[in-house]
Design an enzyme around this catalytic site. Structure first.
Site, PDB file in Angstrom:
ATOM      1  N   ASP A 193       8.566  -3.788 -41.504  1.00  0.00           N
ATOM      2  CA  ASP A 193       8.456  -3.377 -42.908  1.00  0.00           C
ATOM      3  C   ASP A 193       7.370  -2.311 -43.015  1.00  0.00           C
ATOM      4  OD1 ASP A 193       9.247  -4.920 -45.847  1.00  0.00           O
ATOM      5  OD2 ASP A 193       7.651  -3.422 -45.830  1.00  0.00           O
ATOM      6  N   ILE A 194       7.647  -1.298 -43.831  1.00  0.00           N
ATOM      7  CA  ILE A 194       6.715  -0.179 -43.961  1.00  0.00           C
ATOM      8  C   ILE A 194       5.444  -0.577 -44.708  1.00  0.00           C
ATOM      9  CG2 ILE A 194       7.523   0.803 -46.163  1.00  0.00           C
ATOM     10  CD1 ILE A 194       7.580   3.550 -44.711  1.00  0.00           C
ATOM     11  N   ASN A 254      14.826 -11.630 -51.296  1.00  0.00           N
ATOM     12  CA  ASN A 254      14.703 -11.341 -52.726  1.00  0.00           C
ATOM     13  C   ASN A 254      16.094 -11.017 -53.253  1.00  0.00           C
ATOM     14  OD1 ASN A 254      11.866 -11.646 -52.850  1.00  0.00           O
ATOM     15  ND2 ASN A 254      11.609  -9.610 -51.960  1.00  0.00           N
ATOM     16  N   VAL A 289      15.809  -2.982 -52.559  1.00  0.00           N
ATOM     17  CA  VAL A 289      16.854  -2.350 -51.748  1.00  0.00           C
ATOM     18  C   VAL A 289      18.072  -3.257 -51.791  1.00  0.00           C
ATOM     19  CG1 VAL A 289      17.492  -1.470 -49.486  1.00  0.00           C
ATOM     20  CG2 VAL A 289      15.107  -1.281 -50.254  1.00  0.00           C
ATOM     21  N   HIS A 318      18.913  -8.062 -46.896  1.00  0.00           N
ATOM     22  CA  HIS A 318      17.925  -8.051 -45.824  1.00  0.00           C
ATOM     23  C   HIS A 318      17.077  -9.303 -45.902  1.00  0.00           C
ATOM     24  CE1 HIS A 318      16.264  -6.021 -49.341  1.00  0.00           C
ATOM     25  NE2 HIS A 318      15.075  -6.480 -48.986  1.00  0.00           N
ATOM     26  N   MET A 319      16.619  -9.728 -44.748  1.00  0.00           N
ATOM     27  CA  MET A 319      15.808 -10.936 -44.608  1.00  0.00           C
ATOM     28  C   MET A 319      14.418 -10.529 -44.140  1.00  0.00           C
ATOM     29  SD  MET A 319      16.717 -14.136 -42.115  1.00  0.00           S
ATOM     30  CE  MET A 319      16.163 -13.412 -40.570  1.00  0.00           C
ATOM     31  N   HIS A 320      13.400 -10.917 -44.918  1.00  0.00           N
ATOM     32  CA  HIS A 320      12.014 -10.689 -44.494  1.00  0.00           C
ATOM     33  C   HIS A 320      11.625 -11.822 -43.541  1.00  0.00           C
ATOM     34  CE1 HIS A 320      10.880  -7.832 -47.886  1.00  0.00           C
ATOM     35  NE2 HIS A 320      11.975  -8.382 -48.397  1.00  0.00           N
TER      36      HIS A 320
HETATM   37  P1  AMP Z   1      12.889  -6.059 -51.167  1.00  0.00           P
HETATM   38  O1  AMP Z   1      11.766  -5.794 -52.121  1.00  0.00           O
HETATM   39  O2  AMP Z   1      13.094  -7.501 -50.861  1.00  0.00           O
HETATM   40  O3  AMP Z   1      14.162  -5.344 -51.587  1.00  0.00           O
HETATM   41  O4  AMP Z   1      12.405  -5.458 -49.787  1.00  0.00           O
HETATM   42  C1  AMP Z   1      12.510  -4.114 -49.460  1.00  0.00           C
HETATM   43  C2  AMP Z   1      11.484  -3.876 -48.386  1.00  0.00           C
HETATM   44  O5  AMP Z   1      11.801  -2.677 -47.740  1.00  0.00           O
HETATM   45  C3  AMP Z   1      10.046  -3.747 -48.904  1.00  0.00           C
HETATM   46  O6  AMP Z   1       9.244  -4.774 -48.337  1.00  0.00           O
HETATM   47  C4  AMP Z   1       9.630  -2.351 -48.432  1.00  0.00           C
HETATM   48  O7  AMP Z   1       8.286  -2.287 -48.014  1.00  0.00           O
HETATM   49  C5  AMP Z   1      10.601  -2.093 -47.297  1.00  0.00           C
HETATM   50  N1  AMP Z   1      10.891  -0.705 -47.028  1.00  0.00           N
HETATM   51  C6  AMP Z   1      11.216   0.277 -47.908  1.00  0.00           C
HETATM   52  N2  AMP Z   1      11.414   1.437 -47.275  1.00  0.00           N
HETATM   53  C7  AMP Z   1      11.203   1.194 -45.948  1.00  0.00           C
HETATM   54  C8  AMP Z   1      11.252   1.985 -44.779  1.00  0.00           C
HETATM   55  N3  AMP Z   1      11.561   3.301 -44.815  1.00  0.00           N
HETATM   56  N4  AMP Z   1      10.986   1.401 -43.587  1.00  0.00           N
HETATM   57  C9  AMP Z   1      10.673   0.103 -43.524  1.00  0.00           C
HETATM   58  N5  AMP Z   1      10.612  -0.710 -44.595  1.00  0.00           N
HETATM   59  C10 AMP Z   1      10.868  -0.171 -45.795  1.00  0.00           C
END
Ligand code: AMP
Length: 122
Positions: free
Chosen positions: A38-39, A94, A103, A107-109
């Site tokens: 994660d960024i 989320n 996004v 996706h799974m954190h």
């Molecule tokens: P969510 O808020 O659950 O939709 O998670 C989206 C996640 O994507 C967030 O934790 C962001 O920090 C991460 N994210 C957004 N852009 C990037 C990227 N270019 N590379 C890696 N992670 C990203």
């Protein structure tokens, strides 16, 4: 599909990472799934596990449409946490804007590390 609760763009940031249009720190990949850092990490280990298909925006859609793929994602969590965190882990999905989803490509954190025992994440 009209009954979806969330619309999904094929051009999400994750699609661009999958196609290598955007760089990411990739930690695991196979034909169906990609995992990358994660960024904006919230723990020592904060990895996003993302199916390559653009078909599903939320975990509910994925669970209904391809439960095996969901299980394959979950199976990646332990090795990621062992390699990058302390071995134990928290999984977060989320779902929807009001829950913090930004996004709309499912996706799974995977979170792991000392920060979790302090109880200040999710
Ligand atoms: P969510 O808020 O659950 O939709 O998670 C989206 C996640 O994507 C967030 O934790 C962001 O920090 C991460 N994210 C957004 N852009 C990037 C990227 N270019 N590379 C890696 N992670 C990203």
């Amino acid at each position: 599909m009209s009954d979806r609760i969330t619309a999904m763009s094929d051009e999400s940031v994750f699609t661009k990472i999958i196609s290598r249009e955007i760089e990411a720190r990739i930690v695991a990949e196979n034909d169906r799934i990609i995992a990358f850092e994660d960024i904006a990490p919230q723990a020592q280990c904060h990895v996003l596990v993302v199916p390559k298909t653009t078909e599903y925006a939320t975990v509910e859609e994925l669970a209904a449409g391809d439960p095996v793929l969901l299980a394959e994602m979950v199976a990646l969590a332990r090795p990621i946490a062992l390699e990058r965190g302390n071995g134990d882990f928290r999984l977060v999905f989320n779902n929807g804007e009001k829950a913090g989803q930004t996004v709309f490509h499912v996706h799974m954190h995977v979170l792991s590390g000392p920060e979790l025992s302090e109880g200040n994440i999710a």
